[in-house]
Structures are given as C-alpha cells and as structure tokens.
Design an enzyme around this catalytic site. Structure first.
Site, PDB file in Angstrom:
ATOM      1  N   ASP A  35       0.736  -1.118  -0.110  1.00 54.60           N
ATOM      2  CA  ASP A  35       0.187   0.055   0.032  1.00 54.60           C
ATOM      3  C   ASP A  35       0.862   1.343  -0.037  1.00 54.60           C
ATOM      4  OD1 ASP A  35       0.965  -0.051   2.540  1.00 54.60           O
ATOM      5  OD2 ASP A  35      -1.029  -0.131   3.535  1.00 54.60           O
ATOM      6  N   GLU A  37       3.251   2.110   2.255  1.00 50.89           N
ATOM      7  CA  GLU A  37       3.812   2.302   3.534  1.00 50.89           C
ATOM      8  C   GLU A  37       5.027   1.849   3.536  1.00 50.89           C
ATOM      9  OE1 GLU A  37       0.825   1.439   6.716  1.00 50.89           O
ATOM     10  OE2 GLU A  37      -0.401   2.858   6.094  1.00 50.89           O
ATOM     11  N   ARG A  93      14.954  27.041   2.475  1.00 52.32           N
ATOM     12  CA  ARG A  93      14.844  28.475   1.732  1.00 52.32           C
ATOM     13  C   ARG A  93      13.455  28.895   1.658  1.00 52.32           C
ATOM     14  NH1 ARG A  93      17.316  27.403  -4.169  1.00 52.32           N
ATOM     15  NH2 ARG A  93      16.383  25.468  -4.465  1.00 52.32           N
ATOM     16  N   HIS A 128      19.821  32.380   4.637  1.00 49.68           N
ATOM     17  CA  HIS A 128      19.756  33.549   4.368  1.00 49.68           C
ATOM     18  C   HIS A 128      19.239  34.575   5.284  1.00 49.68           C
ATOM     19  CE1 HIS A 128      17.947  36.143   0.611  1.00 49.68           C
ATOM     20  NE2 HIS A 128      19.050  36.679   1.462  1.00 49.68           N
ATOM     21  N   ASP A 167      25.510  35.475  -6.825  1.00 46.23           N
ATOM     22  CA  ASP A 167      24.424  36.479  -5.962  1.00 46.23           C
ATOM     23  C   ASP A 167      25.039  36.847  -5.060  1.00 46.23           C
ATOM     24  OD1 ASP A 167      24.207  34.352  -4.586  1.00 46.23           O
ATOM     25  OD2 ASP A 167      22.175  33.675  -5.430  1.00 46.23           O
ATOM     26  N   LYS A 190      21.652  39.136  -8.661  1.00 44.51           N
ATOM     27  CA  LYS A 190      20.717  38.285  -9.143  1.00 44.51           C
ATOM     28  C   LYS A 190      19.353  38.829  -8.771  1.00 44.51           C
ATOM     29  CE  LYS A 190      19.903  33.864  -7.311  1.00 44.51           C
ATOM     30  NZ  LYS A 190      20.223  32.708  -6.834  1.00 44.51           N
ATOM     31  N   ARG A 192      15.523  36.983  -8.579  1.00 52.86           N
ATOM     32  CA  ARG A 192      14.802  35.785  -8.995  1.00 52.86           C
ATOM     33  C   ARG A 192      13.445  36.130  -9.113  1.00 52.86           C
ATOM     34  NH1 ARG A 192      15.087  30.276  -8.496  1.00 52.86           N
ATOM     35  NH2 ARG A 192      17.335  30.206  -7.550  1.00 52.86           N
ATOM     36  N   ASP A 217      28.553  28.092  -5.882  1.00 59.27           N
ATOM     37  CA  ASP A 217      27.634  28.298  -5.287  1.00 59.27           C
ATOM     38  C   ASP A 217      27.136  27.123  -4.207  1.00 59.27           C
ATOM     39  OD1 ASP A 217      25.174  29.671  -4.849  1.00 59.27           O
ATOM     40  OD2 ASP A 217      24.252  29.677  -6.511  1.00 59.27           O
TER      41      ASP A 217
HETATM   42  O1  LIG Z   1      18.733  28.520  -9.282  1.00 58.24           O
HETATM   43  P1  LIG Z   1      18.751  27.241  -8.530  1.00 58.24           P
HETATM   44  O2  LIG Z   1      19.912  26.367  -8.955  1.00 58.24           O
HETATM   45  O3  LIG Z   1      17.245  26.844  -8.812  1.00 58.24           O
HETATM   46  O4  LIG Z   1      18.814  27.554  -7.081  1.00 58.24           O
HETATM   47  C1  LIG Z   1      19.873  27.632  -6.178  1.00 58.24           C
HETATM   48  C2  LIG Z   1      20.398  28.929  -6.017  1.00 58.24           C
HETATM   49  O5  LIG Z   1      19.304  29.675  -5.362  1.00 58.24           O
HETATM   50  C3  LIG Z   1      19.752  30.254  -4.041  1.00 58.24           C
HETATM   51  O6  LIG Z   1      18.718  30.198  -3.052  1.00 58.24           O
HETATM   52  C4  LIG Z   1      20.984  29.232  -3.459  1.00 58.24           C
HETATM   53  O7  LIG Z   1      21.748  30.181  -2.594  1.00 58.24           O
HETATM   54  C5  LIG Z   1      21.469  29.211  -4.941  1.00 58.24           C
HETATM   55  O8  LIG Z   1      22.187  30.406  -5.574  1.00 58.24           O
END
Ligand SMILES: O=P(O)(O)OC[C@H]1O[C@@H](O)[C@H](O)[C@@H]1O
Length: 330
Positions: A35, A37, A93, A128, A167, A190, A192, A217
């Site tokens: 199932d 589990e 994150r 962060h 970044d 950077k 996002r 990174d």
């Molecule tokens: O861009 P992706 O690979 O999705 O995420 C990783 C990056 O997003 C940030 O939080 C991390 O420090 C790294 O720079």
C-alpha cells in the site's frame, strides 16, 4: 560505541564516515508495503550506542518518514542518543511567507527534526534570512562549512582562477574560498522572478580574461542561477566556467542544461551525483569526533516511548529546558 547508520542511498557516505572515524557501520533494511507505507528494520545492535543516522535530505518528502521511523526504532532498541547527519539539509529556503497563506516550511521542518533527534550535523545549510540554525532548530548541532575543501580542490585543479559568486548570498563562501586559494573574486547580482526564472547582472570582467572563471554556489537546484551566470561569461571573452557547488541537487534536467554552458561541473558528495569530486567524510568525521561523547547521558527533548521496558533499561533522559549548544567548524 558509535554506530553510523545509513538510510537508503547514503551507504557510501556512511561507509566513508565510519572508516574515517573508526566507528561501526550499521545496517538498515527498508522497503515499501504494497500500500506504499514504509517498512524499516535496524539489522545492527545499537543498544548502549550513540547512533548517527546518515540521511541527506535532497529529496526530503520521500526520505523523511522512513528516517523518523529509523530514529524511533534506534531509540526503542536502546541507543543512548540518536543523532542526524544530514549533509544536505532540506527546507531551508522557504524562510518566510512570500505570499499570504504560505506555509513557512523551514520552521515546520525544523520542529519535526528537533522533536526526533538529539543532535544535528550538517554542511552549509542555506542561511539567508536566518542568522544561524539555532534560530530554527531546538537541539544541539554542528554546522560545518565546505569552503576549505572547495578551495583546496580549486587550488589543486584550476590554474589562475577567478572566483565568482552568482549572487549576493554567495559572498560569504566565495570570499572565504578566494582568500584560501589566494585568487581574486567578484560577486554578481541576481533577481529571482520565479522557481526557474532568474536574471543575473554581470559587471565588466574583461580585465580577468587571462583567468579561468570558477562559479561557486551553495546549491544547484533548478540550476538556473549557475546557467544564467555561466552563459554570459564567454560574451566577455572569458572561458566557459568551472562550476563548483556544495550541494548538487540538480532537479530534473538541470545538470544537462548546465553542462551545455559550463566547462566542468563539480560538487561535494553531500548529495550523491556523478559530479561528486569533493568528499566531505573527513570534515564530518573530525566534527563528530570533536562533538563530544556519543555514549552515556545525553540531552534529550522527549523521553522515549516505553515499548519494551527490558530493552530500555539504562536509558536516561534529561529535562527539555537545557539550552541548545550549536557549534561551527570546518
Ligand atoms: O537557481 P537554482 O539552482 O534553482 O537554486 C539555487 C540558488 O538559489 C539560492 O537560494 C541558492 O543559494 C542558489 O544560488
């Protein structure tokens, strides 16, 4: 006696860790019932031992329930402490509510881990907006940093490097790596826009044309951060970069896409992946050895569930009010 117990997929890391520290390597059996589990069985004797369960958390939703079951089983079977070695720590994150109604999963996840383990050892968690893991986690722990091993790899493998952080968040480890390598470093900007949508601004780097760019990174997840940075460098007359990451999570086709613009991709072995070139077991074993006694009385946040009083004889518990004692190193 310390036992290193690997969750599925963590056998190599655990074996390296046990060998580096001279500890006993334990064995665990897991499978799925029809199932869906999880079935978990500890095959090694852990009674009277400090147990370090090794479980990287790159795909945490699948890994987590069996991990909790293994930890509870180890405690029920008489382990004197049950600790987590998570080379990659998940759910760091989502550290705030970016939109109304969102779950702050970093907090929830930390509560679950803290309720289960006595101690956490991890490498470069994504800090962060949190200052330290102790802002989130309610247990003892050690935060290790891979900057030294990344730097040593670069010093041995890359001639005349230019260390680049994609970044502002990366400034912390990029500056540490550059200082140890004795190379210049720059940090890009950077923005996002979404999970797989990032914009990277690269300043004029033409004065570094004679150097080999090394993008550093902490995490490569969708890979978009590194891909966007890497693809802009040749336009400035720089070579295709070496990409060196601590945690090579590489979701979906991230690795293939990054390979199309990078000269070389390397990662530590915090997440098993073909790009692994930098072992972390020496760093972690030294930290565990420094981290104090794995035997005898330990701080425990909750008493064990008395499954079998005979099996639990000799296990002590201490008040939950002891302050957490986080240390850093590596
Ligand atoms: O861009 P992706 O690979 O999705 O995420 C990783 C990056 O997003 C940030 O939080 C991390 O420090 C790294 O720079």
């Amino acid at each position: 006696m310390r036992v290193i117990l690997p969750m599925p997929g963590n056998e190599t890391f655990a074996a390296n860790l046990a060998a580096a520290g001279g500890w006993r390597l334990g064995e665990l059996e897991t499978r799925r019932f029809p199932d869906g589990e999880s079935y978990v069985r500890i095959l090694s004797d852990v009674r009277g031992c400090g147990v370090e369960i090794v479980c990287t958390l790159a795909r945490p939703d699948d890994a987590f329930l069996p991990l909790i079951f293994a930890a509870d089983a180890a405690r029920d079977l008489g382990a004197t402490e049950v600790n987590l070695v998570a080379p990659y720590l998940a759910y760091m994150r989502q550290d705030r509510r970016f939109k109304p109604g969102e779950a702050i999963t970093s907090r929830s996840f930390a509560r679950l881990v803290s309720a289960t383990f006595d101690r956490l050892t991890t490498i470069d968690p994504h800090l962060h907006r949190y200052r330290a893991l102790s802002d989130l986690y309610d247990i003892d722990g050690q935060v290790l940093h891979a900057a030294s091993v990344l730097a040593d790899w670069i010093a041995a493998e890359v001639r005349d490097p230019l260390i680049i952080g994609p970044d502002e968040e990366s400034e912390q480890w990029v500056s540490a790596v550059a200082a140890r390598v004795g190379a210049p470093h720059v940090v890009l900007r950077k923005i996002r826009h979404g999970d797989r949508d990032v914009e990277i601004a690269v300043p004029d780097l033409s004065r570094f044309r004679a150097r080999r760019p090394v993008l550093i990174d902490d995490i490569a997840s969708s890979g978009r951060t590194l891909i966007e940075a890497a693809r802009q460098l040749p336009a400035q007359g720089l070579a295709r970069p070496v990409c060196a990451v601590v945690h090579g999570v590489f979701a979906a086709d991230a690795y293939d896409q990054l390979s199309a613009v990078a000269g070389r991709i390397v990662s530590t072995d915090s997440v098993p992946h073909p790009s692994n070139a930098i072992p972390l077991a020496p760093l972690v074993s030294a930290a565990l050895a420094r981290g104090g006694e794995a035997e005898g009385p330990v701080r425990r946040r909750r008493p064990p569930e008395p499954v079998d009083p005979v099996e639990l004889a000799g296990v002590e518990s201490f008040p939950a009010s002891d302050p957490p004692g986080w240390t850093t190193g590596g």
